[in-house]
Design a protein around this motif. Sequence first.
Motif, PDB file in Angstrom:
ATOM      1  N   VAL A  19      33.182  41.312  31.505  1.00  0.00           N
ATOM      2  CA  VAL A  19      34.130  40.440  30.807  1.00  0.00           C
ATOM      3  C   VAL A  19      34.627  41.106  29.538  1.00  0.00           C
ATOM      4  O   VAL A  19      35.839  41.146  29.266  1.00  0.00           O
ATOM      5  N   LYS A  20      33.705  41.639  28.740  1.00  0.00           N
ATOM      6  CA  LYS A  20      34.101  42.283  27.488  1.00  0.00           C
ATOM      7  C   LYS A  20      34.992  43.488  27.745  1.00  0.00           C
ATOM      8  O   LYS A  20      35.971  43.724  27.007  1.00  0.00           O
TER       9      LYS A  20
ATOM     10  N   GLN B  75      38.490  42.279  28.513  1.00  0.00           N
ATOM     11  CA  GLN B  75      39.134  41.784  27.297  1.00  0.00           C
ATOM     12  C   GLN B  75      39.607  42.932  26.408  1.00  0.00           C
ATOM     13  O   GLN B  75      40.733  42.906  25.890  1.00  0.00           O
TER      14      GLN B  75
ATOM     15  N   HIS C 255      42.627  44.597  28.023  1.00  0.00           N
ATOM     16  CA  HIS C 255      43.805  43.729  27.913  1.00  0.00           C
ATOM     17  C   HIS C 255      44.410  43.804  26.510  1.00  0.00           C
ATOM     18  O   HIS C 255      45.634  43.944  26.353  1.00  0.00           O
ATOM     19  N   ASP C 256      43.562  43.753  25.491  1.00  0.00           N
ATOM     20  CA  ASP C 256      44.055  43.821  24.123  1.00  0.00           C
ATOM     21  C   ASP C 256      44.738  45.157  23.845  1.00  0.00           C
ATOM     22  O   ASP C 256      45.778  45.211  23.164  1.00  0.00           O
TER      23      ASP C 256
ATOM     24  N   GLU D 120      36.200  34.355  35.021  1.00  0.00           N
ATOM     25  CA  GLU D 120      36.163  33.915  33.624  1.00  0.00           C
ATOM     26  C   GLU D 120      37.382  34.433  32.856  1.00  0.00           C
ATOM     27  O   GLU D 120      37.981  33.706  32.047  1.00  0.00           O
ATOM     28  N   CYS D 121      37.758  35.685  33.100  1.00  0.00           N
ATOM     29  CA  CYS D 121      38.910  36.263  32.407  1.00  0.00           C
ATOM     30  C   CYS D 121      40.219  35.625  32.861  1.00  0.00           C
ATOM     31  O   CYS D 121      41.126  35.386  32.043  1.00  0.00           O
TER      32      CYS D 121
ATOM     33  N   ALA E  83      40.542  32.577  33.871  1.00  0.00           N
ATOM     34  CA  ALA E  83      40.549  31.249  33.235  1.00  0.00           C
ATOM     35  C   ALA E  83      40.982  31.341  31.777  1.00  0.00           C
ATOM     36  O   ALA E  83      41.533  30.379  31.221  1.00  0.00           O
ATOM     37  N   ALA E  84      40.762  32.510  31.143  1.00  0.00           N
ATOM     38  CA  ALA E  84      41.151  32.709  29.746  1.00  0.00           C
ATOM     39  C   ALA E  84      42.584  33.201  29.614  1.00  0.00           C
ATOM     40  O   ALA E  84      43.049  33.482  28.504  1.00  0.00           O
ATOM     41  N   GLY E  85      43.297  33.326  30.742  1.00  0.00           N
ATOM     42  CA  GLY E  85      44.703  33.715  30.698  1.00  0.00           C
ATOM     43  C   GLY E  85      44.984  35.186  30.890  1.00  0.00           C
ATOM     44  O   GLY E  85      46.119  35.636  30.695  1.00  0.00           O
TER      45      GLY E  85
END
Length: 337
Positions: free
Chosen positions: A184-185, A188, A191-192, A233-234, A236-238
């Motif tokens: 997950v990290k 993220q 993506h950033d 999970e990711c 779901a976070a968009g």
Amino acid sequence: MKKPVLVITCGDVNGIGPEILVKALAHPEIYSFCMPIVLGDKTALEEIRLSGVDTLPFVKVTTVEEATALREGIPVCDAGFPAPPRQPGVMDPEAGRCATEWIKEAVRWCIAGEVAGMVTCPISKECMQRAGYPYTGHTSLIADMTQSPDYRMCLFTETMRIAHITAHASLENAVKAVRKPRIVKSIQIAHDALRRMGFTAPRIAVAGLNPHAGEAGVFGREELEEIMPAIEECVAAGIHCTGPYPPDTVFRRMYDGEFDLVVAMYHDQGHIPLKLIAMDEGVNVTLGIPIVRTSVDHGTAYDIAGKGVAREASLCAALHLAAQLNAFETATIKPSA
């Protein structure tokens, strides 16, 4: 728009770092999107320049302020660590010590906000440790100095971008690290980074760990129990991410334009396809740290050091990406053959 000041570390003077650095700084395009400062040894760089590479003269400075005030030439600072006489191809702990101290000074400049980012030429991890430093390379040193325990190694080119959930770990330990929180990290962080590079809706693919992405649990359960829950999970976070995909096809699909980035489950899974397709153009970028750091995607190449044949394409691309990550206008680099 003001150009970012980028510090370039020279790397091991007995490897190809000084040669590719001098060749890269001979490209006029470099100066259209950044202001370079070199942390390294002026004598070693002058040896290469005087052997036929057409670049501006190198000028010794002691501070960033002095470097940015320079009107002619390329500023070089040794941070109080002049290199030993250059011996191409020789592993010299003293050269490793200087290379490490130049990295440390570059990190300090970045943390202090004196420069916009750092770009690193290759060092020898073995030489670094022989010099007495307890690190496995640039990345662990930079992570330690910036207090960044959750960093990621990534490789970027124009057509391939790969983020790894682990970097320099044994295969046994890398497999143990395939766990939902770490995946997950990683997604993220990737993506950033893509958003910072201008991707408005990044398309991230996640590779499986096992052959055929586990074949619904037949070849392993990591995809079902760790990777898929992380993707869900990711999403779901968009974040637009999909998978897990079979590792033997997903990198080709990215190369063909279907994805913007692939999250790889371990070092070689990501490195092999990128280096097979784009060895000279790859950039190593460290994400998850509070400073901008890019690097070449190759090593010291002691076997060809001093022969004048090293190619600077990866370093040119690393400079370009460092400027891009600073959200400044950049120019396309076309390295010489």
